[in-house]
Enzyme design. Structure first.
Site, PDB file in Angstrom:
ATOM      1  N   ASP A 198      -9.478 -12.123 172.112  1.00  0.00           N
ATOM      2  CA  ASP A 198      -8.153 -11.794 172.649  1.00  0.00           C
ATOM      3  C   ASP A 198      -7.167 -11.412 171.551  1.00  0.00           C
ATOM      4  O   ASP A 198      -7.454 -11.561 170.355  1.00  0.00           O
ATOM      5  CB  ASP A 198      -7.605 -12.947 173.519  1.00  0.00           C
ATOM      6  CG  ASP A 198      -7.677 -14.306 172.829  1.00  0.00           C
ATOM      7  OD1 ASP A 198      -7.855 -14.356 171.589  1.00  0.00           O
ATOM      8  OD2 ASP A 198      -7.552 -15.330 173.520  1.00  0.00           O
TER       9      ASP A 198
ATOM     10  N   ASN B  43      -4.731 -26.092 179.401  1.00  0.00           N
ATOM     11  CA  ASN B  43      -4.791 -25.813 180.844  1.00  0.00           C
ATOM     12  C   ASN B  43      -6.168 -25.280 181.269  1.00  0.00           C
ATOM     13  O   ASN B  43      -6.332 -24.793 182.377  1.00  0.00           O
ATOM     14  CB  ASN B  43      -3.699 -24.816 181.240  1.00  0.00           C
ATOM     15  CG  ASN B  43      -3.878 -23.441 180.600  1.00  0.00           C
ATOM     16  OD1 ASN B  43      -4.864 -23.193 179.905  1.00  0.00           O
ATOM     17  ND2 ASN B  43      -2.937 -22.545 180.823  1.00  0.00           N
TER      18      ASN B  43
ATOM     19  N   HIS C 164      -7.854 -22.752 179.874  1.00  0.00           N
ATOM     20  CA  HIS C 164      -8.175 -21.334 179.661  1.00  0.00           C
ATOM     21  C   HIS C 164      -9.238 -21.159 178.574  1.00  0.00           C
ATOM     22  O   HIS C 164      -9.357 -21.970 177.667  1.00  0.00           O
ATOM     23  CB  HIS C 164      -6.916 -20.491 179.371  1.00  0.00           C
ATOM     24  CG  HIS C 164      -6.277 -20.672 178.033  1.00  0.00           C
ATOM     25  ND1 HIS C 164      -4.941 -20.431 177.805  1.00  0.00           N
ATOM     26  CD2 HIS C 164      -6.769 -21.064 176.830  1.00  0.00           C
ATOM     27  CE1 HIS C 164      -4.658 -20.653 176.541  1.00  0.00           C
ATOM     28  NE2 HIS C 164      -5.749 -21.045 175.930  1.00  0.00           N
TER      29      HIS C 164
ATOM     30  N   GLU D   9      -6.062 -17.299 181.898  1.00  0.00           N
ATOM     31  CA  GLU D   9      -5.247 -18.398 182.387  1.00  0.00           C
ATOM     32  C   GLU D   9      -5.733 -18.849 183.765  1.00  0.00           C
ATOM     33  O   GLU D   9      -6.478 -18.111 184.438  1.00  0.00           O
ATOM     34  CB  GLU D   9      -3.783 -17.928 182.469  1.00  0.00           C
ATOM     35  CG  GLU D   9      -3.183 -17.551 181.120  1.00  0.00           C
ATOM     36  CD  GLU D   9      -2.818 -18.756 180.251  1.00  0.00           C
ATOM     37  OE1 GLU D   9      -3.612 -19.710 180.166  1.00  0.00           O
ATOM     38  OE2 GLU D   9      -1.738 -18.739 179.639  1.00  0.00           O
TER      39      GLU D   9
HETATM   40  P1  PGA Z   1      -6.113 -24.062 169.781  1.00  0.00           P
HETATM   41  O1  PGA Z   1      -6.081 -23.051 170.990  1.00  0.00           O
HETATM   42  O2  PGA Z   1      -7.447 -23.935 169.144  1.00  0.00           O
HETATM   43  O3  PGA Z   1      -5.001 -23.621 168.868  1.00  0.00           O
HETATM   44  O4  PGA Z   1      -5.892 -25.422 170.350  1.00  0.00           O
HETATM   45  C1  PGA Z   1      -7.189 -22.996 171.843  1.00  0.00           C
HETATM   46  C2  PGA Z   1      -6.918 -22.046 172.985  1.00  0.00           C
HETATM   47  O5  PGA Z   1      -5.764 -21.943 173.421  1.00  0.00           O
HETATM   48  O6  PGA Z   1      -7.869 -21.412 173.456  1.00  0.00           O
END
Ligand code: PGA
Length: 256
Positions: free
Chosen positions: A63, A132, A134, A139
């Site tokens: 992404d 959450n 994702h 999302e």
């Molecule tokens: P993080 O993000 O590794 O910074 O916790 C993970 C994500 O949002 O997929």
């Protein structure tokens, strides 16, 4: 799904790094799907220290934010070069990162999917998970068969990611992300999660119902997924002891 629980994030990253190194040893021209964020940093540091040969490796990042300049320190392009690519012998032309500044984003997304196909598909996709649920920036309520496309971030994700920016208002609202359908086509998936803030999302993903409200739960339908957790991220798992004893009693020939 193989759930591997280690006492600390460092030990979990050690296991993940051994696994990724094994994939590159077996297939020096492997196609890797890569993720950004705090979670994979320890894995990337270990892979750099291992001095593996990346000459024939191809990568596709999962992404990117829409509208950030490519050299913006919080763009995922900048993140990947600073934290991995600059330190290994990967060929620049083998690196693919979604272009969040493409003039025609839907057209770009179709091309990105085609480039993954042309490369022979993703052998191993590395994933983090949002609080959450994702994966990538898919999302909650993302279609479980979605492909690379533009998405709008939830307030929770913008809030979670505000720590990297001066304030939440600076966090872009839109992103380009591989879809859940794209992720499901990777031959193998490796999900990493560390810390208690991920415990609920992890438990829902592994042991909850398959639902677009928890996009990571789609991985229950994938035939080859490894999940590397530290104790804190595993704390809400009902079957934690079973996963631990399965890993401890794994026959040698199944170890990587
Ligand atoms: P993080 O993000 O590794 O910074 O916790 C993970 C994500 O949002 O997929």
């Amino acid at each position: 799904m193989e759930v591997i629980i280690q006492p600390t994030p460092e030990e979990a990253a050690d296991v993940a790094a051994q696994f990724v190194a094994g994939v590159l040893e077996k297939k020096p021209d492997a196609v890797l799907g890569l993720a950004t964020g705090n979670t994979p940093l320890g894995l990337y540091r270990r892979l750099i220290a291992m001095k593996l040969d990346w000459k024939k490796v191809t990568t596709f990042n999962i992404d990117e934010y829409v509208g950030l300049a490519p050299d913006h320190p919080q763009s995922y392009r900048a993140f990947m070069w600073a934290n991995l690519f600059r330190h290994v012998n990967i060929a620049k032309e083998n690196v693919h990162i979604p272009d969040g500044n493409a003039k025609n984003i839907p057209e770009f997304c179709t091309e990105y999917e085609q480039r993954i196909k042309d490369a022979g598909g993703i052998d191993l996709q590395i994933l983090g998970i949002g609080s959450n649920g994702h994966i990538g920036f898919n999302e909650p309520t993302s279609s479980l068969t979605s492909r690379t496309r533009i998405k709008t971030l939830t307030e929770q994700t913008r809030n979670d990611n505000a720590r990297f920016f001066r304030n939440e208002a600076e966090v872009p609202l839109h992103v380009v992300t591989m879809g859940i359908g794209t992720i499901m086509e990777a031959r193998q998936n490796l999900l990493l999660a560390f810390g208690s803030s991920k415990a609920r999302a992890v438990a829902m993903a592994i042991e909850g119902s398959i639902t677009s409200l928890n996009p990571a739960s789609a991985l229950q339908m994938h035939p080859d997924v490894k999940v590397c957790l530290d104790d804190a991220a595993a704390q809400d798992l009902q079957w934690k002891q079973y996963y631990q004893s399965t890993y401890q009693n794994k026959p040698d020939w199944q170890r990587f």
